[in-house]
Scaffold this active site. Structure first.
Site, PDB file in Angstrom:
ATOM      1  N   THR A  93     -30.917   3.247  11.891  1.00  0.00           N
ATOM      2  CA  THR A  93     -32.239   3.503  11.324  1.00  0.00           C
ATOM      3  C   THR A  93     -32.775   4.914  11.568  1.00  0.00           C
ATOM      4  O   THR A  93     -33.116   5.625  10.616  1.00  0.00           O
ATOM      5  CB  THR A  93     -33.239   2.478  11.882  1.00  0.00           C
ATOM      6  OG1 THR A  93     -32.808   1.192  11.449  1.00  0.00           O
ATOM      7  CG2 THR A  93     -34.652   2.738  11.388  1.00  0.00           C
TER       8      THR A  93
HETATM    9  P1  AMP Z   1     -32.024  -0.617  13.994  1.00  0.00           P
HETATM   10  O1  AMP Z   1     -32.100  -1.655  12.948  1.00  0.00           O
HETATM   11  O2  AMP Z   1     -31.467  -1.135  15.273  1.00  0.00           O
HETATM   12  O3  AMP Z   1     -31.351   0.638  13.558  1.00  0.00           O
HETATM   13  O4  AMP Z   1     -33.541  -0.223  14.340  1.00  0.00           O
HETATM   14  C1  AMP Z   1     -34.574  -0.549  13.525  1.00  0.00           C
HETATM   15  C2  AMP Z   1     -35.810  -0.738  14.348  1.00  0.00           C
HETATM   16  O5  AMP Z   1     -36.590   0.446  14.374  1.00  0.00           O
HETATM   17  C3  AMP Z   1     -36.653  -1.812  13.755  1.00  0.00           C
HETATM   18  O6  AMP Z   1     -36.906  -2.799  14.727  1.00  0.00           O
HETATM   19  C4  AMP Z   1     -37.933  -1.131  13.383  1.00  0.00           C
HETATM   20  O7  AMP Z   1     -39.003  -1.987  13.567  1.00  0.00           O
HETATM   21  C5  AMP Z   1     -37.945   0.077  14.304  1.00  0.00           C
HETATM   22  N1  AMP Z   1     -38.692   1.208  13.762  1.00  0.00           N
HETATM   23  C6  AMP Z   1     -38.687   1.631  12.491  1.00  0.00           C
HETATM   24  N2  AMP Z   1     -39.468   2.716  12.332  1.00  0.00           N
HETATM   25  C7  AMP Z   1     -39.986   2.993  13.529  1.00  0.00           C
HETATM   26  C8  AMP Z   1     -40.877   3.985  14.018  1.00  0.00           C
HETATM   27  N3  AMP Z   1     -41.389   4.903  13.194  1.00  0.00           N
HETATM   28  N4  AMP Z   1     -41.177   3.959  15.329  1.00  0.00           N
HETATM   29  C9  AMP Z   1     -40.667   3.028  16.140  1.00  0.00           C
HETATM   30  N5  AMP Z   1     -39.830   2.059  15.743  1.00  0.00           N
HETATM   31  C10 AMP Z   1     -39.493   2.021  14.461  1.00  0.00           C
HETATM   32 ZN    ZN Z   2     -32.609   0.551   9.536  1.00  0.00          ZN
HETATM   33 ZN    ZN Z   3     -31.405  -2.648  11.689  1.00  0.00          ZN
END
Ligand code: AMP
Ligand code: ZN
Ligand code: ZN
Length: 432
Positions: A93
């Site tokens: 992400t």
């Molecule tokens: P991943 O799927 O492990 O790559 O990470 C995604 C996570 O990042 C999800 O749980 C989102 O809720 C979190 N996330 C997305 N944007 C942000 C942000 N701007 N600040 C903090 N966490 C975020």
């Molecule tokens: Zn993602």
């Molecule tokens: Zn994810």
């Protein structure tokens, strides 16, 4: 409608067939939905129309075939869509959201993972849930995101969540931004963004972001094929419908670029690789684990760790960072750990038995060219041609596209405008 590009596979041709069916069945709805937008008048203004960058985290393009996303399907059918967009490696992400707004691959923009260490920022571990880290510009300053360039050039930016938007990158924050709150309902996010647009033209933002995490969360918990993931896609699609209706009410004919950061692959405890059974205890420290693992050798243990992991393994390959295959464009940044292992798609590198047992649902982070990691791309609005299907391209190309839409000179990046040659309307005063 669809054009062949030589990258065909079963997933994609299924997508084409379903898409054609869907296109016919939704043609009427499409006509209804777009008619008011054609008539909408832009309030007089010197600048280009507002550009709204929407991210639906973890939305695979084939989710459009599930018959629950009428708004996205209508936009895809009438505007521009890509057969697929390839994320950058690693397909996670934070790295990919920063790539989308900088045009740089993670190795170059510095957000090399959701979890990172940097000897130049001692004693701190970057993680997206660490508020002190996400607001610390030192993690982000290796690049200039589009909202910083926009603000520097007098275009107001407003971010309804985006990784990096909470930090004063190069000393600049968006005019409007929010502290991340994953619990904020999708519709509230839309309403906040519409509120920012409901202003006199001079105070209205010219660049906006909107972020939804529902589809990614469901994909992780239940897997990409689960009904819960389909339901999340439906929920986000309804929020997109709310956005379209709100824009129509405000008579704003915005340019919309709707993307995902990566796809999703099913995982299972039956496909866990026990790293603790491969590398001798005490010889290493895992910085990250999952679809890939970043590892540091313990003091004096480099040779022992190297001997254990740099040999062939089932469903996993490991390298020293300098030997990671060049096509992944990963390993030059000091923040990439010294050793790196990548699992085969659908397999997970687990640090221990407990982590292996917990392996369920879905994940991403794999080889960025794997079909399951493909991401959504749809664009629509006054700058875009209608009914265009683009061959797959890389997400580094989204940044130069958006800079062009804002009438700004793109900074040097890893992307280019070539994939969009058929997507953009010809010479427009707003497109310098
Ligand atoms: P991943 O799927 O492990 O790559 O990470 C995604 C996570 O990042 C999800 O749980 C989102 O809720 C979190 N996330 C997305 N944007 C942000 C942000 N701007 N600040 C903090 N966490 C975020
Ligand atoms: Zn993602
Ligand atoms: Zn994810």
């Amino acid at each position: 409608m669809s054009r062949k590009n030589g990258h065909g596979n079963a997933l994609k041709s299924r997508f084409h067939d379903n898409f054609r069916r869907l296109f016919l069945s939704t043609a009427l709805a499409v006509a209804t939905l777009t008619a008011p937008a054609i008539q909408a008048q832009m309030p007089s203004s010197d600048g280009p129309p507002p550009l709204i960058l929407v991210s639906i985290d973890g939305f695979r393009p084939d989710y459009l075939n599930r018959n629950v996303t009428p708004n996205l399907n209508a936009l895809a059918a009438t505007g521009v869509r890509a057969e697929a967009m390839h994320p950058s490696f690693p397909s996670k992400t934070f790295p990919n959201h920063y790539t989308l707004v900088t045009g740089l691959r993670p190795d170059r923009h510095g957000i090399v993972d959701n979890t990172m260490e940097d000897s130049a920022i001692p004693g701190v571990r970057f993680h997206y849930s660490n508020q002190a880290a996400v607001t610390d510009r030192r993690w982000w300053d290796q690049a200039e995101p589009i909202w910083v360039s926009a603000e520097k050039n007098g275009i107001r930016a407003a971010t309804m969540f985006w990784p990096g938007s909470e930090a004063p990158i190069q000393g600049v924050r968006p005019s409007e931004w929010k502290v991340f709150n994953g619990k904020l309902p999708a519709n509230d996010r839309v309403d906040t963004l519409l509120g920012w647009l409901d202003r006199p033209v001079a105070q209205r933002p010219g660049f906006l972001t909107l972020y939804f995490d529902n589809v990614d969360h469901a994909g992780h918990e239940f897997g990409p094929d689960a009904r819960q993931t389909t339901a999340a896609a439906q929920l986000v699609d309804a929020a997109i419908g709310r956005l379209l209706q709100g824009l129509e009410k405000l008579h704003i004919d915005a340019n919309l670029v709707i993307v995902a950061d990566h796809g999703m692959a099913a995982i299972s405890s039956a496909r866990a690789i026990r790293f603790d059974l491969i590398a001798p205890a005490g010889s290493y420290r895992m910085v990250t684990s999952g679809p890939y693992a970043g590892i540091e050798a313990a003091a004096g243990q480099d040779g022992i760790l190297a001997e254990a992991i740099l040999k062939p393994h089932d469903h996993m390959q490991c390298w020293r960072k300098e030997n990671i295959p060049p096509r992944l464009h990963y390993g030059k940044n000091p923040r990439v750990p010294s050793f790196f292992c990548l699992a085969e798609l659908g397999w997970v590198i687990a640090p221990n038995a407990k982590a292996a047992d917990r392996t369920i649902g879905g994940t991403h982070g794999y080889d960025n060219l794997a079909p399951e990691m493909e991401a959504l791309f749809i664009a629509s609005g006054p700058a875009f041609e209608r009914q265009v299907v683009l061959a797959p391209f890389e997400n580094v190309d989204v940044y130069p596209l958006m800079m062009k839409l804002l009438g700004l000179q793109a900074l040097p990046s890893d992307g280019n405008l070539t994939p969009f040659a058929r997507a953009l309307k010809g010479a427009r005063p707003a497109l310098k």
